[in-house]
Motif scaffolding. Structure first.
Motif, mmCIF file in Angstrom:
data_model
loop_
_atom_site.group_PDB
_atom_site.id
_atom_site.type_symbol
_atom_site.label_atom_id
_atom_site.label_comp_id
_atom_site.label_asym_id
_atom_site.label_seq_id
_atom_site.Cartn_x
_atom_site.Cartn_y
_atom_site.Cartn_z
ATOM 1 N N UNK A 87 0.843 -1.194 0.000
ATOM 2 C CA UNK A 87 0.000 0.000 0.000
ATOM 3 C C UNK A 87 0.878 1.244 0.000
ATOM 4 N N UNK A 88 0.487 2.244 -0.739
ATOM 5 C CA UNK A 88 1.150 3.532 -0.572
ATOM 6 C C UNK A 88 0.262 4.435 0.291
ATOM 7 N N UNK A 89 0.895 5.407 0.917
ATOM 8 C CA UNK A 89 0.179 6.293 1.829
ATOM 9 C C UNK A 89 0.919 7.614 1.942
ATOM 10 N N UNK A 90 0.170 8.675 2.115
ATOM 11 C CA UNK A 90 0.763 9.989 2.384
ATOM 12 C C UNK A 90 0.522 10.360 3.832
ATOM 13 N N UNK A 91 1.388 11.194 4.359
ATOM 14 C CA UNK A 91 1.257 11.615 5.741
ATOM 15 C C UNK A 91 2.111 12.823 6.040
ATOM 16 N N UNK A 92 2.219 13.107 7.332
ATOM 17 C CA UNK A 92 2.901 14.323 7.765
ATOM 18 C C UNK A 92 4.420 14.210 7.662
ATOM 19 N N UNK A 93 4.956 13.038 7.965
ATOM 20 C CA UNK A 93 6.423 12.901 8.008
ATOM 21 C C UNK A 93 6.787 11.417 7.986
ATOM 22 N N UNK A 94 8.081 11.170 7.750
ATOM 23 C CA UNK A 94 8.595 9.809 7.776
ATOM 24 C C UNK A 94 9.139 9.475 9.158
ATOM 25 N N UNK A 95 9.063 8.214 9.510
ATOM 26 C CA UNK A 95 9.782 7.740 10.679
ATOM 27 C C UNK A 95 11.151 7.249 10.218
ATOM 28 N N UNK A 96 12.024 7.010 11.138
ATOM 29 C CA UNK A 96 13.352 6.529 10.779
ATOM 30 C C UNK A 96 13.380 5.074 10.363
ATOM 31 N N UNK A 97 12.256 4.411 10.480
ATOM 32 C CA UNK A 97 12.198 2.981 10.191
ATOM 33 C C UNK A 97 11.397 2.683 8.922
ATOM 34 N N UNK A 98 11.195 3.691 8.102
ATOM 35 C CA UNK A 98 10.535 3.457 6.832
ATOM 36 C C UNK A 98 9.031 3.561 6.863
ATOM 37 N N UNK A 99 8.490 4.090 7.948
ATOM 38 C CA UNK A 99 7.046 4.231 8.042
ATOM 39 C C UNK A 99 6.623 5.684 7.805
ATOM 40 N N UNK A 100 5.353 5.873 7.592
ATOM 41 C CA UNK A 100 4.779 7.204 7.414
ATOM 42 C C UNK A 100 3.964 7.539 8.655
ATOM 43 N N UNK A 101 4.177 8.702 9.219
ATOM 44 C CA UNK A 101 3.442 9.139 10.411
ATOM 45 C C UNK A 101 2.250 10.007 10.042
ATOM 46 N N UNK A 102 1.195 9.857 10.825
ATOM 47 C CA UNK A 102 -0.019 10.663 10.617
ATOM 48 C C UNK A 102 -0.535 10.512 9.198
ATOM 49 N N UNK A 103 -0.802 9.256 8.811
ATOM 50 C CA UNK A 103 -1.287 8.987 7.465
ATOM 51 C C UNK A 103 -2.642 9.655 7.242
ATOM 52 N N UNK A 104 -2.779 10.317 6.094
ATOM 53 C CA UNK A 104 -4.059 10.948 5.785
ATOM 54 C C UNK A 104 -4.754 10.328 4.565
ATOM 55 N N UNK A 105 -3.986 9.659 3.692
ATOM 56 C CA UNK A 105 -4.586 9.003 2.528
ATOM 57 C C UNK A 105 -3.912 7.649 2.319
ATOM 58 N N UNK A 106 -4.721 6.632 2.095
ATOM 59 C CA UNK A 106 -4.223 5.283 1.794
ATOM 60 C C UNK A 106 -4.622 4.899 0.371
ATOM 61 N N UNK A 107 -3.738 4.151 -0.287
ATOM 62 C CA UNK A 107 -4.136 3.504 -1.521
ATOM 63 C C UNK A 107 -4.836 2.193 -1.210
ATOM 64 N N UNK A 108 -5.293 1.525 -2.249
ATOM 65 C CA UNK A 108 -6.048 0.277 -2.053
ATOM 66 C C UNK A 108 -5.172 -0.958 -2.090
ATOM 67 N N UNK A 109 -3.929 -0.805 -2.525
ATOM 68 C CA UNK A 109 -2.995 -1.906 -2.459
ATOM 69 C C UNK A 109 -2.789 -2.632 -3.771
#
Length: 124
Positions: A95-117
């Motif tokens: 899945x792709x996702x947009x958010x406020x910022x990246x974490x240091x471990x490859x994640x997205x913080x405060x996701x606001x939009x998700x794709x369907x996968x």
């Protein structure tokens, strides 16, 4: 309509490569961090990689470092995930996702939009 649409998934043999794409519509990616998550059968969703909105810094989960590479093309409003050296344990829905910022471990913080996968299957 605000949405993210993934493409590029499929079946590949171990050691093979795939490139996933995630196209945004209804908004521009410039102001957001964007990344990829994956969820394997019976497992929790996990962050794989993220690219920041400002200087384009990239972050990866330890399990994919050196094999996966994320990039963004703001002109095309698209983000990519180049996956090399694929292993059976990479099998998952991505899945792709947009958010406020990246974490240091490859994640997205405060996701606001998700794709369907999009499904990636690595098998011989």
């Amino acid at each position: 309509q605000v949405q993210l649409v993934e493409s590029g998934g499929g079946s590949v043999q171990p050691g093979g490569s795939l490139r996933l794409s995630c196209a945004a519509s209804g908004f521009t990616l410039d102001d957001y961090a964007i990344g990829w998550f994956r969820q394997a059968p019976g497992k929790e969703r996990e962050g794989v990689s993220c690219v920041s909105s400002s200087v384009g810094s990239t972050y990866y989960a330890d399990s994919v470092k050196g094999r996966f590479f994320i990039s963004r093309d703001n002109a095309k409003n698209t983000v990519y995930l180049q996956m090399n050296g694929l292993k059976p344990e990479d099998t998952a829905v991505y899945y792709c996702a947009t958010g406020a910022r990246c974490s240091g471990y490859g994640s997205v913080r405060a996701v606001n939009v998700w794709g369907r996968g999009t499904l990636v299957t690595v098998s011989s």
